[in-house]
Design an enzyme around this catalytic site. Structure first.
Site, short mmCIF file in Angstrom:
data_model
loop_
_atom_site.label_atom_id
_atom_site.label_comp_id
_atom_site.label_asym_id
_atom_site.label_seq_id
_atom_site.Cartn_x
_atom_site.Cartn_y
_atom_site.Cartn_z
N LYS A 371 0.84 -1.19 0.00
CA LYS A 371 0.00 0.00 0.00
C LYS A 371 0.88 1.25 0.00
O LYS A 371 1.93 1.28 0.64
CB LYS A 371 -0.89 0.03 1.24
CG LYS A 371 -2.03 -0.97 1.24
CD LYS A 371 -2.86 -0.85 2.50
CE LYS A 371 -3.99 -1.86 2.54
NZ LYS A 371 -5.01 -1.60 1.52
N ARG A 461 -10.46 -11.31 1.64
CA ARG A 461 -11.39 -12.28 1.06
C ARG A 461 -10.84 -13.70 1.15
O ARG A 461 -11.60 -14.66 1.25
CB ARG A 461 -11.70 -11.90 -0.39
CG ARG A 461 -10.55 -11.99 -1.35
CD ARG A 461 -10.81 -11.24 -2.65
NE ARG A 461 -10.84 -9.80 -2.43
CZ ARG A 461 -11.10 -8.92 -3.39
NH1 ARG A 461 -11.37 -9.32 -4.62
NH2 ARG A 461 -11.09 -7.62 -3.12
#
Length: 620
Positions: A371, A461
């Protein structure tokens, strides 16, 4: 007893009201108050002006017997006061809510009992000396929502009022307006260094006592949440001023018992949200998977709930390889914590079960798909889903404990129609070192599907998919599965910080045809947590096709990212099992204060889950 009244202009629009002010109560109820011990600091309240310094207006004697009509519910206090049965309302400040004047106002006195209007205000002052014209003037100065002014009293306790503008007319009050005005009131009280207050609910219980949607409930829920500050790392010199005690006063009525039970329930819900906020705001160096596991197991032990922990070796044995991969570079390895709340002491194997899974990435660096600056700093809050689930466990524990475990004639504890509620937090750190899993790695999941990693920053996920698959294998007769996660930035782009996205496998439309989703939306609405239905179309599912694995973890493009993430999770839900995915990435971590919701970790989802599980709302 004599009342005197005068008005003096201060700071432009503030009005100082002197008069005999008093309050007594017929009954009081002590409900679970915030577990956060209010810091013991010296809060010197602002000195009150002396009445003899101002012009007195002749007045007549009045009695205070009308206040016997009020009952009180304690909604805030320090831990040492949790068990206190103090019912004295001799507090410094009483908060009263003032509605906006109607556009066609003729300055008449409103005669609707219980509303924050002239009728309510007249309980505190001599109405003969405060005619409708003066009340209208006060309403005009407080026309903006959240505006406030202190009205000072004499020697009779409480010595002053805080009048707070609702910003709407009496008949247009909503949960949002009342909660926002309550937050403004708490801010004003703290700024004035007030230690204790009573909030007069603008509500008539004779018409709303059996309804949980009423201003008294909204205030009781908003007060402790509005007083929240994450202050664990502040020195004493930097410690902010806080309310020490607060109560909500409502008109006494035959429905008081039912209403007080509802307010007690609201207090338990607020407790869970406060815990979820603390968990989410704590930094990742401290709130790592091991520490969050200890907190979860301590919660389960405190309330007598069965709990199980699957460590990394257990996950490998169970082929939960996606979860292992995400956490394998972390200082603390991945683990799964399972907490069961059973209605019966010895539940049947096929007991009706609701499963709630929370994403617990205690820090998300993005992995090798790192990130950038501007996005990575707040990723200690990427475990907001797990925080919400544990907050719900806290609420459930307090609800059951406060009601003697709610056992019925059969000795069972009803859980809104469920026989068993299973709370799961999937914990891992998405870190970087030589062991970090790689983009395009092909992982073999618990369900048996092979998954190609489209992006290591889409780790949540993967963790959720293995946890969801395991839960449906471990428990039979699962009648509802819910997962809560700060899953995608795409959902924030779609809905902002104001609502969570709710996806279901029941249909591919945006209509609330899913009973499960509709129940969750309703459960959240009660506590101001918005869930907005979003779709999973066949196109979203098709984007996950892969030529080298059974499925790719990400979509083919950056468009519809929240929907493709939901479509990925759907592949791990058994056919015929009702499922709802709640993406809380926006409202779980906010960039600014929003009324009773603070900047940072908000605890969003905790109230929705606890309300849904405890009430059932027609599911199963």
């Amino acid at each position: 007893m004599h009342s005197v009244l005068t008005t003096v202009t201060r700071c432009g629009t503030s009005r100082i009201l002197y008069g005999a002010i008093g309050l007594s109560c017929r009954k009081s109820l002590s409900i679970p108050v915030t577990r956060r011990a209010i810091c013991s600091i010296s809060c010197c309240t602002r000195a009150l002006p002396k009445a003899d310094q101002h012009r007195r207006i002749p007045c007549t004697k009045r009695t205070l017997s009308a206040f016997s009509e009020y009952n009180t519910v304690k909604v805030l206090g320090s831990r040492k006061d949790e068990d206190a049965e103090q019912t004295d309302l001799d507090t410094e400040t009483t908060v009263i809510f003032i509605p906006k004047l109607p556009d066609t106002s003729d300055s008449k006195e409103c005669d609707s009992p219980g509303l924050a209007d002239m009728t309510a205000l007249s309980k505190f002052i001599n109405v003969d000396e405060f005619p409708p014209a003066k009340y209208s003037d006060l309403q005009t100065s407080l026309a903006k929502a959240g505006s406030s002014t202190f009205l000072y009293g004499g020697v009779i306790s409480p010595r002053r009022l805080l009048a707070v503008g609702l910003g709407v007319t009496s008949d247009a009050m909503t949960a949002h307006t009342v909660r926002s005005s309550t937050a403004a009131a708490v801010a004003a009280l703290r700024k004035a260094e007030v230690q204790s207050a009573v909030f007069i609910a603008p509500w008539d219980p004779s018409t709303n006592g059996n309804n949980r949607e009423n201003p008294a409930a909204w205030i009781a829920h908003a007060v402790p949440l509005s007083d929240y500050i994450f202050d664990r790392h502040l020195s004493k010199a930097k410690m902010p001023k806080r309310l020490h005690h607060a109560a909500v006063a409502v008109r006494a009525d035959d429905c008081w018992d039912h209403m007080s039970s509802n307010l007690a329930f609201d207090g338990c819900i607020a407790e869970g949200t406060l815990l979820a906020r603390d968990l989410a705001n704590e930094r990742g160096d401290d709130m790592n998977p091991a520490h969050l596991e200890r907190i979860a197991t301590a919660l389960a032990t405190e309330y007598g709930f069965k709990h199980t922990v699957l460590q990394e070796d257990d996950l490998k044995r169970l082929n939960m390889n996606m979860m292992v991969a995400v956490g394998q570079a972390g200082r603390e390895k991945a683990r799964l914590v399972v907490i069961e709340v059973n209605a019966a002491a010895d539940p049947e194997p096929d007991a009706k079960t609701v499963v709630v899974v929370g994403k617990g990435i205690t820090y998300d660096s993005g992995g090798l798909n790192l990130k950038p600056t501007g996005f990575i700093e707040e990723m200690h809050m990427d475990m907001g889903g797990a925080a919400a689930v544990l907050g719900a466990v806290e609420s459930m524990g307090k609800i059951l404990k406060a009601s003697g475990n709610q056992k019925n004639a059969n000795g069972d504890r009803p859980l809104g129609g469920f026989s068993r509620a299973v709370f799961i937090v999937a914990l891992a750190e998405n870190a970087i070192d030589a062991l970090a899993y790689k983009p395009h790695a092909i992982l073999h999941s618990h369900k048996g599907l092979s998954v190609q990693v489209g992006n290591t920053d889409a780790e949540g996920r993967l963790v959720l998919a293995d946890a969801l698959s395991w839960a449906q294998t471990e428990y039979t007769n699962v009648c509802a599965v819910v997962d809560v996660a700060t899953l995608t930035g795409a959902c924030v782009v779609a809905l902002g910080e104001y609502a969570a996205g709710a996806f279901t496998n029941a249909d591919d439309s945006m209509c609330e045809t899913s009973d499960l989703r509709a129940a969750l939306v309703a459960a959240g609405r009660t506590y101001g947590e918005r869930l907005h239905p979003l779709p999973i179309y066949d196109g979203h599912r098709d984007e996950l096709d892969d030529v080298q694995a059974d499925v790719n973890s990400t979509g083919a493009s950056r468009y519809g990212g929240a929907c493709t993430a939901a479509a990925f999770l759907e592949k791990f839900i058994n056919d015929g099992t009702p499922w709802c995915h709640v993406d809380i990435a926006g409202p779980a971590m906010t960039s600014k204060d929003q009324g009773h919701v603070p900047k940072g970790g908000t605890g969003f989802g905790s109230a929705t889950i606890a309300n849904f599980v405890s009430k059932g709302l027609g599911i199963c």
